[in-house]
Structure formats: structure tokens, C-alpha cells
Design an enzyme around this catalytic site. Structure first.
Site, PDB file in Angstrom:
ATOM      1  N   HIS A  75       0.732  -1.021  -0.058  1.00 10.40           N
ATOM      2  CA  HIS A  75       0.032  -0.057  -0.010  1.00 10.40           C
ATOM      3  C   HIS A  75       0.926   1.223  -0.119  1.00 10.40           C
ATOM      4  O   HIS A  75       0.232   2.387   0.005  1.00 10.40           O
ATOM      5  CB  HIS A  75      -0.920  -0.124   1.264  1.00 10.40           C
ATOM      6  CG  HIS A  75      -2.002   1.074   1.360  1.00 10.40           C
ATOM      7  ND1 HIS A  75      -2.215   1.764   2.177  1.00 10.40           N
ATOM      8  CD2 HIS A  75      -3.049   0.970   0.299  1.00 10.40           C
ATOM      9  CE1 HIS A  75      -3.578   2.486   1.815  1.00 10.40           C
ATOM     10  NE2 HIS A  75      -3.918   2.083   0.647  1.00 10.40           N
ATOM     11  N   LYS A  99       3.335   4.525  -1.045  1.00  7.23           N
ATOM     12  CA  LYS A  99       3.146   5.291  -2.024  1.00  7.23           C
ATOM     13  C   LYS A  99       4.455   6.396  -2.106  1.00  7.23           C
ATOM     14  O   LYS A  99       4.490   7.133  -1.154  1.00  7.23           O
ATOM     15  CB  LYS A  99       1.891   6.074  -1.969  1.00  7.23           C
ATOM     16  CG  LYS A  99       0.424   5.076  -2.074  1.00  7.23           C
ATOM     17  CD  LYS A  99      -0.575   5.926  -1.395  1.00  7.23           C
ATOM     18  CE  LYS A  99      -1.840   5.202  -1.475  1.00  7.23           C
ATOM     19  NZ  LYS A  99      -1.742   4.089  -0.501  1.00  7.23           N
ATOM     20  N   ASP A 108      16.705  11.003  -7.781  1.00  2.00           N
ATOM     21  CA  ASP A 108      17.982  11.227  -7.494  1.00  2.00           C
ATOM     22  C   ASP A 108      18.502  10.676  -6.125  1.00  2.00           C
ATOM     23  O   ASP A 108      19.493  11.353  -5.385  1.00  2.00           O
ATOM     24  CB  ASP A 108      18.392  12.608  -7.910  1.00  2.00           C
ATOM     25  CG  ASP A 108      18.656  12.746  -9.198  1.00  2.00           C
ATOM     26  OD1 ASP A 108      18.519  11.876  -9.867  1.00  2.00           O
ATOM     27  OD2 ASP A 108      18.471  14.012  -9.826  1.00  2.00           O
ATOM     28  N   HIS A 126      -9.505  10.610   1.638  1.00  2.00           N
ATOM     29  CA  HIS A 126      -8.399   9.634   1.380  1.00  2.00           C
ATOM     30  C   HIS A 126      -7.223  10.022   2.082  1.00  2.00           C
ATOM     31  O   HIS A 126      -6.220   9.037   2.178  1.00  2.00           O
ATOM     32  CB  HIS A 126      -8.087   9.404  -0.162  1.00  2.00           C
ATOM     33  CG  HIS A 126      -7.301   8.410  -0.425  1.00  2.00           C
ATOM     34  ND1 HIS A 126      -6.113   8.097  -0.867  1.00  2.00           N
ATOM     35  CD2 HIS A 126      -8.043   6.966  -0.609  1.00  2.00           C
ATOM     36  CE1 HIS A 126      -5.640   6.790  -0.980  1.00  2.00           C
ATOM     37  NE2 HIS A 126      -6.842   5.966  -1.053  1.00  2.00           N
ATOM     38  N   LYS A 185      -4.317  10.322   5.217  1.00  2.00           N
ATOM     39  CA  LYS A 185      -3.916   9.479   6.403  1.00  2.00           C
ATOM     40  C   LYS A 185      -3.063  10.405   7.223  1.00  2.00           C
ATOM     41  O   LYS A 185      -1.912  10.398   6.922  1.00  2.00           O
ATOM     42  CB  LYS A 185      -3.187   8.158   5.955  1.00  2.00           C
ATOM     43  CG  LYS A 185      -4.280   7.255   5.231  1.00  2.00           C
ATOM     44  CD  LYS A 185      -3.963   7.494   3.685  1.00  2.00           C
ATOM     45  CE  LYS A 185      -4.505   6.321   2.700  1.00  2.00           C
ATOM     46  NZ  LYS A 185      -5.862   6.214   2.690  1.00  2.00           N
ATOM     47  N   ASP A 223       0.070  16.176  19.938  1.00  2.00           N
ATOM     48  CA  ASP A 223       0.189  17.403  21.028  1.00  2.00           C
ATOM     49  C   ASP A 223       0.794  18.626  20.271  1.00  2.00           C
ATOM     50  O   ASP A 223       1.500  19.672  20.777  1.00  2.00           O
ATOM     51  CB  ASP A 223       1.489  16.962  21.896  1.00  2.00           C
ATOM     52  CG  ASP A 223       0.876  16.088  23.048  1.00  2.00           C
ATOM     53  OD1 ASP A 223      -0.490  16.027  23.272  1.00  2.00           O
ATOM     54  OD2 ASP A 223       1.607  15.360  23.669  1.00  2.00           O
TER      55      ASP A 223
END
Length: 502
Positions: A153, A155, A160, A389, A391, A396
Site C-alpha cells: 500500500h 506510495k 536522485d 483519502h 492519512k 500534542d
């Protein structure tokens, strides 16, 4: 004593966060030794532009790793840019999860013939999903559920070995505010500096893993590449990936400067770590994101979460209860039934929603029928519907995580995941603003428990959805703005016994 503390830390969030006794001071402006630079990308068009910028700037290598890659405007635009880079001598490595590739395998197999391009599939299925093999592919997933449902999953696009974009976005128009019928509210982060060394090492560990399967064996690969090198211009034309492809007018909407130097002037410099599951977790015990997060802080005052799929495990709920008992304020933004693109995921969340509210967690559900899909910045020029979508979480008002990890059983138990944890009050303020903007009554429903009559017992309370519509406050007693059959189906599925893998 330190060993005891570390053992106790391992209990937090089923291993998803923990206490570190040492806190480094966050920095901005000029980069101190070993600090890395960061720049958040809440806007879809900006996120696409950033990827194209890195590809254009690459001189030596491009290492690219994704769960989904659609063959639409943005998908083909990025592939065309990658081929441009390959033709100027940049080594391009593309690692794709096979779950959603199916009928597009032939395209990527052809691209793999280029002498500067190498493509591998992670945990590939036997059948490609074309024609009748689509049925065989489905059967394969059902029969070999444990192994074939474990997906990559992650991404990331790394240029470079020094500059990268990571976060929640896959490659497809709906992730970049370009889809006609839908778009996703999502969040990426650009980074450069010392952290790139670990990103490079992580990519290498996946690339060399036995689950990463090349289209061609090395000796065949050389022969295929040599045979097609002179014909590449014609082949590229046949694939619809001509060099003439350009970003088009939609990139003119980008709010971020396209010149990398301008972006680098705006970086927030801070201590950070790159977190990723080891690909070896498929083969047994190995270090995962939950283990690496043990060196980062447990919330003392607040925990702000945005998670597309929020299906907390029993252990996670127990940890939340512990935080709440210490007066930690917890707020969560997740999808509503209307905005969720996976009905089963919403059903899993529904089955736990009342328990979450009774604990004292403040819940918000993202609304679908909006003209904004990217954190309140730019209007989607093509569509008006937006799912969530992202995440991300903020601890704090000081520590920030942005990555691919949902707070659900699938992310914790089945998939490999990745992300960045950054210690910076400046970056935390930006991400907090992003999440809080999504929680306002015009963009989300505030969820609460209330008595339908007075007095009422605890188990008689019902869920209410409160928000604003056309300038008025509105309150619903059932999933807002969805039909009877979808609500009924979701309620039925919420009682099914497989929440641990949703």
C-alpha cells in the site's frame, strides 16, 4: 528501568505510537545538521505538479512505488514524463502492487522494454484479470486469501535518491482533482535532505524482495530492450505516450510554484524519520511501522486524526481509553457513508461508532457533495463530489505523521505501509489547520449520541449528525443523504465478523 518503559511503550496503539524520553527542538529556515526539509501538498493539482517537477529535475534515477496506477490523464501524463526522463539517460524503476493492475499489465510490460526502464510487480496474482481470467483472478484471491490479500500500500516517488513525494495519493485523476465524477481530499508531503537515505534504503529492500517480480528475466530483458531500442519512438506512439504530451491547462491552476528552487525556499526543516513496514513481514516476523513508531511520542494533551478508514482494533480502542482517562483530547475525521468509496470499510466503522462516541472521542464524518476536495484550497474544476483519502495525525500540536496508514485492521495486519514522522510545531500547525478545516460544519458532520426522549438509559441513545446546509443548521437521525437500501445494507454488513481485516 528503560527496558521496562520500552516494553510498556509497545502496548500503545497496538504498537502504532509510543513515548520517547528525548525530544529534539523543531527547526525551520536554514537546515541544521541531519534535519530534513518538508512541504505539505493538500491540493491535488499541486501534488501532481510536484511529481512532474521531480521527474523533470531528475538527473540520475527515479524510484517509484505505488499501490494504484490508473491509465487516465494523470497516469499517462506521469508515465510520459518518466519516459522523457528515461530517454535523457535517467534510470527509472517502477514498483507496482498487482492488485489493481489487472488489464493494464500489457502496457507496463511494453514500457519495461525500454533500456532505461525496469518495472516489477509486487505479490502478483497468476491471472491478469482480462476476459474470463477475471473470474479466475477473483477465485485466486478467495482461495489464497491470506497471501494474495497482503498488498503493498506504499506510495512514493523518489528522485536522485535525494528528493521525494510521499503520502496518501495513488496515481489517478481522482487523486489530483481531475476526475469528472469524483475526487479525493488527500494529503502528500515533499521532503529532501538526510531522510532521503532511509527512503532509498527502504525502496531497495522492496525492490530486491522475492515478492517483487520482474516482467522479464535479466538476460531476456537485455535482449528485449536491445531489440526495441531503435523502434522506441514508434512503440511510444502506439502506446499513446508521445513526447508531445504536456500537463495542459489544468496545471495552470496550481497554487504552488513549479520551480523547485522556489519550493525549497519554503521548506520547514526539522528532525524526522521515514517509517515503513519491512517487505519481509509477508514471510514472517519482521519490523513494521508499529515497531518504528515506538520511538515517537505518546500524546499528553491532544491527538488529532484524519483517516479515510477508521476501524480501530480492540487494542487500539483500549489505548484510546487510556489517553482519555488522562484527559487527552481526541478528535477524528473520517468518511461518512456517502463519501466512503468502500462500503465494507464503512460497515466496519459503523459497527464500532457508538462505542467510540461513548468513550468520549470527538467524531466528524466528511461530506461528499462539496465543491472543494483538497482541504478548502482550490475548487475541483471537473467534479463536485469528494471522498476523503488522507492519512495523517498530529500529536500534542508538535509531532506529525503523514503517510499511507489507515487506522484499520487491513493497514495493521495485511498491507505494507509507509510514512513520515516529523517533529515540528510549524508543520504541525499547517496539518492541524488542514484537518480542522475539514471538520468545520460546512464540510463535515459532527457526530454525537443523544437521547430521543428524556430521561433515557445509555443504551437508548441514538447517533445524530449535525452540520450546516444552505446556511442553516441541520440534524439527521440516520446516515445523511443516502437511500434506504444503502443504509440497510451497510447496517447488515456492520454485524459481519471480519472487521479485523477491513
Amino acid at each position: 528501568m528503560n527496558m521496562i518503559l520500552k516494553g510498556l511503550c509497545g502496548l500503545w496503539l497496538a504498537g502504532l505510537f509510543c513515548v520517547s524520553p528525548v525530544k529534539a527542538d523543531p527547526k525551520s529556515a536554514e537546515p541544521p545538521h541531519e534535519d530534513s526539509g518538508f512541504f505539505i501538498l493538500p491540493d491535488g493539482v499541486d501534488a501532481l505538479n510536484m511529481r512532474l517537477t521531480l521527474i523533470r529535475e531528475a538527473k540520475r534515477s527515479l524510484d517509484v512505488q505505488y499501490y494504484i496506477w490508473h491509465q487516465d490523464k494523470s497516469g499517462r501524463l506521469i508515465l510520459s514524463a518518466l519516459l522523457d526522463a528515461a530517454e535523457r539517460g535517467v534510470k527509472v524503476r517502477l514498483l507496482l502492487d498487482d492488485m489493481n493492475l489487472a488489464k493494464d499489465r500489457d502496457l507496463f510490460r511494453d514500457l519495461d522494454r525500454h533500456p532505461q526502464v525496469e518495472i516489477r510487480l509486487f505479490n502478483p496474482l497468476k491471472y491478469d484479470g482480462k476476459g474470463l481470467s477475471k473470474i479466475a483472478r477473483t477465485v485466486e484471491l478467495m482461495v489464497d486469501f491470506k497471501d494474495k490479500n497482503r498488498r503493498m500500500h506504499n506510495k512514493m516517488l523518489l528522485a536522485d535518491e535525494s528528493m521525494a513525494v510521499m503520502g496518501g495519493r495513488n496515481i489517478g485523476d481522482e487523486y489530483f482533482d481531475l476526475a469528472v465524477d469524483k475526487s479525493f481530499r488527500d494529503l502528500d508531503i515533499y521532503t529532501e535532505g538526510p531522510i532521503s537515505r532511509k527512503l532509498t534504503a527502504t525502496f531497495e529492500s522492496y525492490w530486491k524482495n522475492e515478492n517483487s517480480v520482474p516482467f522479464f528475466q535479466e538476460d531476456i530483458k537485455v535482449a528485449e530492450s536491445s531489440a526495441h531500442a531503435k523502434e522506441w519512438t514508434n512503440l511510444r506512439h502506439d502506446l499513446g505516450l508521445d513526447r508531445s504530451q504536456n500537463p495542459g491547462d489544468f496545471l495552470a491552476q496550481s497554487k504552488k510554484p513549479s520551480a523547485l528552487l522556489d519550493i525549497q525556499k519554503q521548506l520547514i526543516w526539522a528532525p524526522a524519520d521515514s517509517l515503513a513496514d519491512s517487505p519481509e513481514i509477508f514471510n514472517g516476523d519482521a519490523e513494521g511501522v508499529e515497531d518504528q513508531l515506538k520511538d515517537w511520542p505518546e500524546p499528553q494533551k491532544s491527538l488529532l486524526i484524519e483517516s479515510a478508514y477508521f476501524i480501530p482494533t480492540h487494542a487500539l480502542l483500549k489505548q484510546f481509553q487510556g489517553f482519555l482517562s488522562r484527559s487527552v483530547h481526541i478528535e477524528v475525521l473520517t468518511n461518512s457513508l456517502q463519501s466512503n468509496d468502500v462500503l465494507m470499510a464503512h460497515a466496519g466503522y459503523m459497527g464500532k461508532r457508538e462505542d467510540i462516541l461513548k468513550m468520549g472521542i470527538v467524531l466528524f464524518e466528511w461530506r461528499h457533495d462539496l465543491n472543494k476536495s483538497s482541504g478548502g484550497k482550490s475548487a475541483n474544476p471537473y467534479g463536485s463530489q469528494a471522498g476523503l483519502h488522507s492519512k495523517a495525525f498530529v500529536i500534542d500540536e508538535e509531532y506529525v505523521f503523514i503517510g499511507s496508514v489507515n487506522l484499520d485492521g487491513r493497514s495493521i495486519h495485511l498491507n505494507t505501509e509507509s510514512g513520515l514522522m516529523v517533529h515540528s510545531r510549524d508543520l504541525a500547525a499547517h496539518v492541524t489547520d488542514y484537518i480542522k478545516d475539514g471538520m468545520n460544519p460546512k464540510t463535515s458532520w459532527a457526530i454525537s449520541l443523544a437521547c430521543p426522549k428524556s430521561p433515557c438509559a445509555e443504551d437508548e441513545k441514538i447517533v445524530l449528525w449535525k452540520g450546516q446546509k444552505d446556511g442553516r443548521e441541520v440534524i439527521y437521525e440516520d446516515e445523511p443523504e443516502e437511500g434506504f437500501w444503502l443504509r440497510t445494507t451497510a447496517k447488515f454488513l456492520s454485524h459481519m465478523p471480519f472487521k479485523s481485516v477491513l
